[in-house]
Design a protein around this motif. Structure first.
Motif, PDB file in Angstrom:
ATOM      1  N   THR A  38       1.621   4.801   0.910  1.00 55.41           N
ATOM      2  CA  THR A  38       1.085   5.564   2.032  1.00 55.41           C
ATOM      3  C   THR A  38       1.373   7.059   1.971  1.00 55.41           C
ATOM      4  OG1 THR A  38       3.047   5.098   3.376  1.00 55.41           O
ATOM      5  CG2 THR A  38       1.160   3.593   3.585  1.00 55.41           C
ATOM      6  N   ASN A  39       2.563   7.452   1.543  1.00 54.74           N
ATOM      7  CA  ASN A  39       2.856   8.879   1.515  1.00 54.74           C
ATOM      8  C   ASN A  39       4.134   9.156   0.735  1.00 54.74           C
ATOM      9  OD1 ASN A  39       4.013   7.654   3.995  1.00 54.74           O
ATOM     10  ND2 ASN A  39       4.911   9.652   4.298  1.00 54.74           N
ATOM     11  N   ASP A  76       3.743   0.558   2.508  1.00 55.50           N
ATOM     12  CA  ASP A  76       3.494  -0.295   3.669  1.00 55.50           C
ATOM     13  C   ASP A  76       3.652  -1.750   3.242  1.00 55.50           C
ATOM     14  OD1 ASP A  76       2.359  -1.868   5.690  1.00 55.50           O
ATOM     15  OD2 ASP A  76       0.798  -0.404   6.128  1.00 55.50           O
ATOM     16  N   ARG A  95       0.855  -1.191   0.000  1.00 53.06           N
ATOM     17  CA  ARG A  95       0.000   0.000   0.000  1.00 53.06           C
ATOM     18  C   ARG A  95       0.891   1.241   0.000  1.00 53.06           C
ATOM     19  NH1 ARG A  95      -2.374   3.067   4.057  1.00 53.06           N
ATOM     20  NH2 ARG A  95      -1.495   1.680   5.640  1.00 53.06           N
TER      21      ARG A  95
END
Length: 184
Positions: free
Chosen positions: A36-37, A59, A34
């Motif tokens: 995330t940022n 992630d 995933r």
């Protein structure tokens, strides 16, 4: 006198990538991570040097994060020519052998060459490369508590012998004998 302190975990491990967008898409598609940022700056916060970058975070599950830097103003990335490509790698854990075999099938279906599963005594692994040339490993643990205890017991002995001789100690040679291969 100074005393050691307690670490909680690895916050993130960071590597360089050729293209941040391609890298994020690949890790999402191939490994199900995933995104995330991201951080992007023109100046490196720790040094103040002008070096525009995109820093992306994914992630990996279990509180683990892998990050990548795209550095468009730096020379093209390459490998350390003095280190074999099998040495530097990122290993991710999967739950069991069935998951490892399912992962191999999925990754190969993406057109990626996969090596393994390889037997390592206390785990089995598969190996492949990401689009940046980083070698990746997926591993599933198969060891018993007695095996892990024995490895911890012989670890100091092995390191001492290696430091003295620079030859592979044989204390854990049993790790390299696949019981499945003995049936042939």
């Amino acid at each position: 006198m100074s005393h050691p302190f307690a670490l909680n975990r690895i916050h993130h491990a960071a590597y360089r990538c050729k293209d941040a967008g391609e890298t994020v898409a690949w890790y999402q598609r191939v490994l199900g991570m995933r995104y995330t940022n991201a951080f992007a700056e023109d100046h490196v916060p720790s040094t103040g040097a002008y070096d525009p970058y995109m820093h992306v975070f994914l992630d990996c599950g279990g509180g683990n994060v892998i990050a990548f830097f795209e550095l468009p103003n730096q020379p093209e990335m390459s490998r350390d020519p003095n280190t074999p490509e099998w040495v530097q790698h990122i290993a991710f854990e999967v739950g069991d052998l069935d998951t490892l075999l399912t992962a191999k099938t999925h990754i190969e279906a993406q057109g990626i060459d996969v090596l393994g599963p390889t037997y390592h005594g206390i785990f089995r692994s598969i190996y492949f490369f990401d689009p940046n040339g980083h070698r990746l490993e997926l591993a599933c643990n198969i060891g018993t508590p007695d095996q892990y205890e024995e490895l911890e017991r012989v670890a100091p002995l092995m390191l001492e012998e290696w430091s003295r001789t620079k030859k592979a100690p044989k204390h854990a040679q049993w790790l390299h004998v696949d019981p499945g291969s003995l049936a042939e």
